[in-house]
Design a protein around this motif. Structure first.
Motif, PDB file in Angstrom:
ATOM      1  N   SER A  45      26.651 -38.141  51.377  1.00 53.40           N
ATOM      2  CA  SER A  45      25.791 -37.803  52.506  1.00 53.40           C
ATOM      3  C   SER A  45      26.547 -37.877  53.827  1.00 53.40           C
ATOM      4  CB  SER A  45      24.597 -38.755  52.531  1.00 53.40           C
ATOM      5  OG  SER A  45      23.756 -38.486  53.630  1.00 53.40           O
ATOM      6  N   PRO A  91      23.078 -31.832  49.245  1.00 53.06           N
ATOM      7  CA  PRO A  91      22.166 -31.130  50.161  1.00 53.06           C
ATOM      8  C   PRO A  91      21.438 -32.112  51.065  1.00 53.06           C
ATOM      9  CG  PRO A  91      21.916 -30.307  47.913  1.00 53.06           C
ATOM     10  CD  PRO A  91      22.779 -31.537  47.832  1.00 53.06           C
ATOM     11  N   PRO A  92      21.240 -31.778  52.335  1.00 51.82           N
ATOM     12  CA  PRO A  92      20.581 -32.714  53.258  1.00 51.82           C
ATOM     13  C   PRO A  92      19.172 -33.078  52.820  1.00 51.82           C
ATOM     14  CG  PRO A  92      20.842 -30.529  54.254  1.00 51.82           C
ATOM     15  CD  PRO A  92      21.662 -30.531  53.011  1.00 51.82           C
ATOM     16  N   GLU A  93      18.503 -32.183  52.077  1.00 50.61           N
ATOM     17  CA  GLU A  93      17.157 -32.474  51.599  1.00 50.61           C
ATOM     18  C   GLU A  93      17.161 -33.528  50.487  1.00 50.61           C
ATOM     19  OE1 GLU A  93      17.450 -28.525  53.415  1.00 50.61           O
ATOM     20  OE2 GLU A  93      18.528 -29.474  51.732  1.00 50.61           O
ATOM     21  N   HIS A  94      18.318 -33.738  49.854  1.00 47.47           N
ATOM     22  CA  HIS A  94      18.411 -34.734  48.791  1.00 47.47           C
ATOM     23  C   HIS A  94      18.744 -36.132  49.329  1.00 47.47           C
ATOM     24  CE1 HIS A  94      19.277 -31.516  45.457  1.00 47.47           C
ATOM     25  NE2 HIS A  94      18.247 -31.208  46.228  1.00 47.47           N
ATOM     26  N   SER A 103      14.130 -44.341  54.037  1.00 48.08           N
ATOM     27  CA  SER A 103      13.251 -43.195  53.811  1.00 48.08           C
ATOM     28  C   SER A 103      12.082 -43.579  52.920  1.00 48.08           C
ATOM     29  CB  SER A 103      14.042 -42.057  53.154  1.00 48.08           C
ATOM     30  OG  SER A 103      13.179 -41.096  52.583  1.00 48.08           O
ATOM     31  N   TYR A 105      10.937 -41.791  50.751  1.00 55.11           N
ATOM     32  CA  TYR A 105      11.185 -41.127  49.477  1.00 55.11           C
ATOM     33  C   TYR A 105      12.367 -41.731  48.716  1.00 55.11           C
ATOM     34  CZ  TYR A 105       8.133 -37.614  51.541  1.00 55.11           C
ATOM     35  OH  TYR A 105       7.070 -36.982  52.130  1.00 55.11           O
TER      36      TYR A 105
END
Length: 357
Positions: A45, A91-94, A103, A105
């Motif tokens: 990341s 990926p930034p969404e991951h 987060s 999530y």
């Protein structure tokens, strides 16, 4: 071969592929566990697009193992791969799911729990044959850290910000110095979170599992709250004569040996004008209504942990079979006169119930 035979063969082939996919997913769970524990998702990341060699240099890990691990992540669609530059990218969404512990999530606890839970399968096989179950002390110690990390996003992002304000009068009582009991507190994160948010409140955490209480005390000390949060090793029968303005359990009742007796003890520990927040599995009592993500997760987890722990003590073994109607029935028998499911717009786990005398 008739048309019917052809259709059946196609179904066989499709299901065979499904089994291979599930097998790959099970093994990939170990790869996710490795990536989480080694900080690889955080490294990816922060690094952007990297080669194997660059990732090895950054992390200090073996390049050959990293190449194979990255192959698992790419083929599982967790990490992207550029065939021209031979670079890997998270990926930034991951990142909120795999790398960001703040987060809502974040799934680090889930990734960590997959390995100790699956490792218990041989012991669970014996319970299938002989009855009983696997008690908590038979699980690897890492299990409790995984549970702590699994529920951590709830406490960081929802407990104080959404859950407590959604309950009638609770926030005001805690701000004024009310008393709190988090029963089945585990490693104490919920109790510590409430103590931070409500400095006047008197907060107690209770759990029958000694190693978890030791971890809770260490967590409180690390948070600078060692003298503000009291943790004790006890079961619900030790609550006799004690009263609290706010009582909480976080996914505890469905694990209990005697859930009705536990709820009865918690009712007696709830002040007459107090509130009990029961956070539980968001599952139906009807199997056909659980044909969804929750069901696919919770039935295996219940078999490998929740149900078997209860049955190991000769308990009810509710596990994933709990359901709102059963919770409501037990609440009434325990002496609670008001039972409300709290509306929530968060992801499907868990369910919140507000109980009052």
């Amino acid at each position: 071969m008739t048309e019917a035979k052809k259709v059946e063969q196609a179904k066989v082939e499709k299901f065979s592929a499904r089994i291979m996919e599930d097998y790959g997913n099970t093994l990939r769970g170990a790869m996710l566990h490795i990536g989480d524990r080694l900080g690889l998702f955080k490294s990816l990341s922060q690094a952007g697009a990297v080669t194997v060699e660059e990732l090895a240099q950054t992390t200090g890990l073996n390049a050959r193992y990293l190449r194979e691990w990255l192959g698992s992540m790419v083929t599982g669609n967790y990490v992207e791969y550029d065939r021209e530059t031979k670079r890997y990218r998270l990926p930034p969404e991951h990142a909120p799911v795999l790398a960001d512990e703040d987060s809502p999530y974040f799934a680090g606890g889930i990734m960590q729990l997959s390995v100790p839970f699956v490792s218990m399968a041989p012991k669970i096989i014996e319970a299938f044959r002989k009855g009983g179950g696997a008690p908590e002390e038979s699980f690897p110690l890492e299990t409790w850290e995984g549970m702590e990390r699994m529920t951590m996003p709830w406490y960081k992002n929802f407990l104080v910000q959404r859950w407590i304000p959604s309950l009638t009068g609770v926030k005001e009582k805690l701000e004024a110095g009310g008393s709190v009991l988090d029963f089945g507190c585990g490693s104490g994160l919920a109790a510590i979170t409430m103590a931070k948010a409500f400095p006047k409140a008197h907060v107690v955490g209770s759990d029958f599992h000694g190693p978890s209480i030791e971890r809770a005390r260490a967590n409180a000390k690390a948070a600078g709250l060692g003298d503000r949060v009291q943790f004790e090793v006890s079961d619900s029968d030790a609550l006799v004569g004690k009263k609290f303005d706010f009582v909480t359990t976080f996914v505890v009742i469905h694990d209990a040996t005697n859930p009705l007796q536990m709820m009865t003890d918690l009712r007696r520990a709830t002040a007459d004008d107090g509130t009990y927040l029961m956070v539980e599995l968001n599952l139906s009592a009807e199997l056909h209504e659980n044909m969804n993500l929750n069901g696919r997760v919770m039935y295996p987890q219940s078999t490998l942990y929740c149900m078997t722990c209860s049955l190991s003590h000769g308990g009810a073994g509710l596990g994933a079979f709990v359901g709102e109607p059963r919770l409501r029935e037990m609440a009434t028998k325990a002496g609670f006169n008001r039972f409300r499911k709290v509306p929530s717009d968060m992801p499907p786990l868990p369910a919140l119930f507000e109980l009052r005398p």
